[in-house]
Scaffold this motif. Structure first.
Motif, PDB file in Angstrom:
ATOM      1  N   THR A 154       0.859  -1.878   7.060  1.00 41.22           N
ATOM      2  CA  THR A 154       1.052  -0.655   7.842  1.00 41.22           C
ATOM      3  C   THR A 154       2.188   0.183   7.263  1.00 41.22           C
ATOM      4  N   THR A 171       7.282   4.417   7.080  1.00 40.52           N
ATOM      5  CA  THR A 171       7.728   5.809   7.032  1.00 40.52           C
ATOM      6  C   THR A 171       7.005   6.548   5.918  1.00 40.52           C
ATOM      7  N   VAL A 186      -0.147  10.110   9.256  1.00 36.00           N
ATOM      8  CA  VAL A 186      -0.448   8.683   9.192  1.00 36.00           C
ATOM      9  C   VAL A 186      -1.647   8.408  10.090  1.00 36.00           C
ATOM     10  N   SER A 187      -2.577   7.589   9.608  1.00 39.00           N
ATOM     11  CA  SER A 187      -3.787   7.280  10.367  1.00 39.00           C
ATOM     12  C   SER A 187      -3.465   6.488  11.631  1.00 39.00           C
ATOM     13  N   SER A 188      -4.416   6.416  12.538  1.00 36.25           N
ATOM     14  CA  SER A 188      -4.209   5.725  13.806  1.00 36.25           C
ATOM     15  C   SER A 188      -3.957   4.228  13.633  1.00 36.25           C
ATOM     16  N   ASN A 189      -4.531   3.626  12.568  1.00 34.04           N
ATOM     17  CA  ASN A 189      -4.284   2.198  12.344  1.00 34.04           C
ATOM     18  C   ASN A 189      -3.038   1.948  11.498  1.00 34.04           C
ATOM     19  N   LYS A 190      -2.345   3.042  11.145  1.00 33.50           N
ATOM     20  CA  LYS A 190      -1.072   2.979  10.402  1.00 33.50           C
ATOM     21  C   LYS A 190      -1.211   2.458   8.971  1.00 33.50           C
ATOM     22  N   LYS A 191      -2.464   2.386   8.445  1.00 32.70           N
ATOM     23  CA  LYS A 191      -2.655   1.852   7.098  1.00 32.70           C
ATOM     24  C   LYS A 191      -3.105   2.908   6.087  1.00 32.70           C
ATOM     25  N   ASN A 246       5.480  -1.644   5.823  1.00 34.66           N
ATOM     26  CA  ASN A 246       6.116  -2.767   6.543  1.00 34.66           C
ATOM     27  C   ASN A 246       5.848  -4.092   5.835  1.00 34.66           C
TER      28      ASN A 246
END
Length: 207
Positions: free
Chosen positions: A166, A169, A177-182, A207
């Motif tokens: 994920t 920053t 940033v996409s909803s899945n944070k990836k 992360n």
């Protein structure tokens, strides 16, 4: 010189710095106009490439990439019905990714490799794209008639970076940033890029 087109750069980056890149040039929204333009020799003094010219250039790029250290699984496709071109490959490390950019730059005689360079620190899980504005594009744009310049208002460049981890920053205010944070996506108007109003630089920490 068409009213609508999209250039999309997609990078899938693994934690060790290897990955895959796909570049798509999509002129399907303007295929009628493109078809008409390709019947001409020049527009505003600029040579219009023929279908044969385009096939030859893509073939040269594919051949060169297949011989390039760190590059594998090279593919390309051309759709002259919808006017979509795609070039993709896997890269062993970030240096090979930069080589991919340099290869495209050399083949199309542009300064791509001068104003867009990637770096990746596996320890800190940080991907950086360093972008420097180049006025060469604006000089070429100025050769076009005002109505042809205006038509580029609906042309866009998009980059999409996908990751295994994920995103902690990212530093470009234009990017999301996409909803899945990836994944991180940035979409910018081509005229804004050419005129120096849009900065493609980014530093993404995972992360």
């Amino acid at each position: 010189m068409t009213s609508c087109f999209d250039i999309v750069e997609e990078i899938d980056l693994k934690s060790n710095g290897s990955g895959a890149i796909k570049v798509t040039v999509n002129l399907s929204k303007s295929r009628t106009k493109v078809s008409s333009l390709m019947k001409l020799d020049k527009v505003d003094g600029l040579k219009i490439p023929s279908e044969r010219d385009i096939r030859s250039e893509i073939s040269k790029i594919t051949t060169t990439l297949k011989k390039t250290n760190g590059i594998s699984n090279v593919h390309s496709s051309l759709d002259f019905t919808n006017y979509i071109a795609v070039v993709s490959c896997d890269f062993r490390n970030i240096n090979a990714l930069n080589t991919f950019v340099k290869t495209l730059s050399a083949q199309f005689k542009t300064s791509l490799s001068d104003y867009s360079i990637y770096s990746y620190d596996a320890k800190s899980k940080t991907l950086s794209r360093t972008y420097k504005y180049n006025s060469a594009g604006q000089k070429e744009l100025n050769k076009l008639k005002p109505e042809n310049q205006k038509s580029l208002q609906n042309a866009y460049f998009t980059y999409i970076y996908r990751f295994e981890h994920t995103v902690a920053t990212q530093k470009n205010s234009l990017a999301k940033v996409s909803s899945n944070k990836k994944a991180v996506m940035l979409k910018a108007n081509v005229l804004d890029i050419v005129n120096g109003k849009a900065n493609l630089s980014n530093t993404i920490t995972l992360n």
